[in-house]
Design an enzyme around this catalytic site. Structure first.
Site, PDB file in Angstrom:
ATOM      1  N   ASP A  43       0.851  -1.199   0.000  1.00 44.33           N
ATOM      2  CA  ASP A  43       0.000   0.000   0.000  1.00 44.33           C
ATOM      3  C   ASP A  43       0.884   1.245   0.000  1.00 44.33           C
ATOM      4  O   ASP A  43       0.581   2.236   0.658  1.00 44.33           O
ATOM      5  CB  ASP A  43      -0.916  -0.009   1.232  1.00 44.33           C
ATOM      6  CG  ASP A  43      -1.961   1.116   1.179  1.00 44.33           C
ATOM      7  OD1 ASP A  43      -2.342   1.515   0.061  1.00 44.33           O
ATOM      8  OD2 ASP A  43      -2.375   1.595   2.248  1.00 44.33           O
ATOM      9  N   ASN A  48       2.578   7.579   2.760  1.00 47.88           N
ATOM     10  CA  ASN A  48       3.056   6.803   3.899  1.00 47.88           C
ATOM     11  C   ASN A  48       4.565   6.579   3.872  1.00 47.88           C
ATOM     12  O   ASN A  48       5.071   5.516   4.193  1.00 47.88           O
ATOM     13  CB  ASN A  48       2.266   5.498   4.096  1.00 47.88           C
ATOM     14  CG  ASN A  48       2.127   4.699   2.842  1.00 47.88           C
ATOM     15  OD1 ASN A  48       2.951   4.817   1.936  1.00 47.88           O
ATOM     16  ND2 ASN A  48       1.109   3.886   2.772  1.00 47.88           N
ATOM     17  N   ASP A  61       3.180   2.576   8.009  1.00 46.61           N
ATOM     18  CA  ASP A  61       1.831   2.072   7.742  1.00 46.61           C
ATOM     19  C   ASP A  61       1.868   0.730   7.023  1.00 46.61           C
ATOM     20  O   ASP A  61       1.532   0.630   5.851  1.00 46.61           O
ATOM     21  CB  ASP A  61       1.028   3.116   6.951  1.00 46.61           C
ATOM     22  CG  ASP A  61      -0.453   2.750   6.864  1.00 46.61           C
ATOM     23  OD1 ASP A  61      -0.869   1.797   7.549  1.00 46.61           O
ATOM     24  OD2 ASP A  61      -1.176   3.405   6.106  1.00 46.61           O
TER      25      ASP A  61
END
Length: 110
Positions: A43, A48, A61
């Site tokens: 992701d 992040n 994250d």
């Protein structure tokens, strides 16, 4: 994401200096994650990744991360790189081709 100075590190998207070294560092960290921890972030984006004042890069994250043995891990890795490439290209930074980056990260020969 604090640097030793106590100043919070901005996320990459809010950093006003984005360099090729940042890109190389992120690819290096993705590679370490893959080869040493056997993980794919899955992701990853400019939202992040912290870029600290002294230039240190920190990925965070990891809620979506997967083991490299997971069947979709390569697809996730490819998407992570594509996301990062898109961000750096928009900022005028030269990037590796997605496939080249995947090969570099996984340690596979083309």
């Amino acid at each position: 994401g604090d640097d030793v100075s106590g100043i919070p590190c901005p996320v990459l998207v809010n950093s006003n200096s984005i360099t090729y070294n940042d890109y190389k560092e992120i690819i290096g960290q993705i590679s370490n994650l893959y080869q040493k921890a056997q993980l794919v972030h899955a992701d990853l984006s400019e939202y992040n990744i912290f870029k600290c004042p002294k230039g240190r890069i920190i990925l965070f994250d990891f809620g979506s991360s997967v083991n490299i043995k997971q069947p979709n891990s390569r697809q996730f890795l490819t998407r992570d790189i594509a996301n990062i490439n898109t961000f750096f290209k928009r900022r005028g930074v030269k990037v590796l081709g997605v496939e080249s980056a995947v090969h570099k990260i996984t340690g596979e020969n083309k």
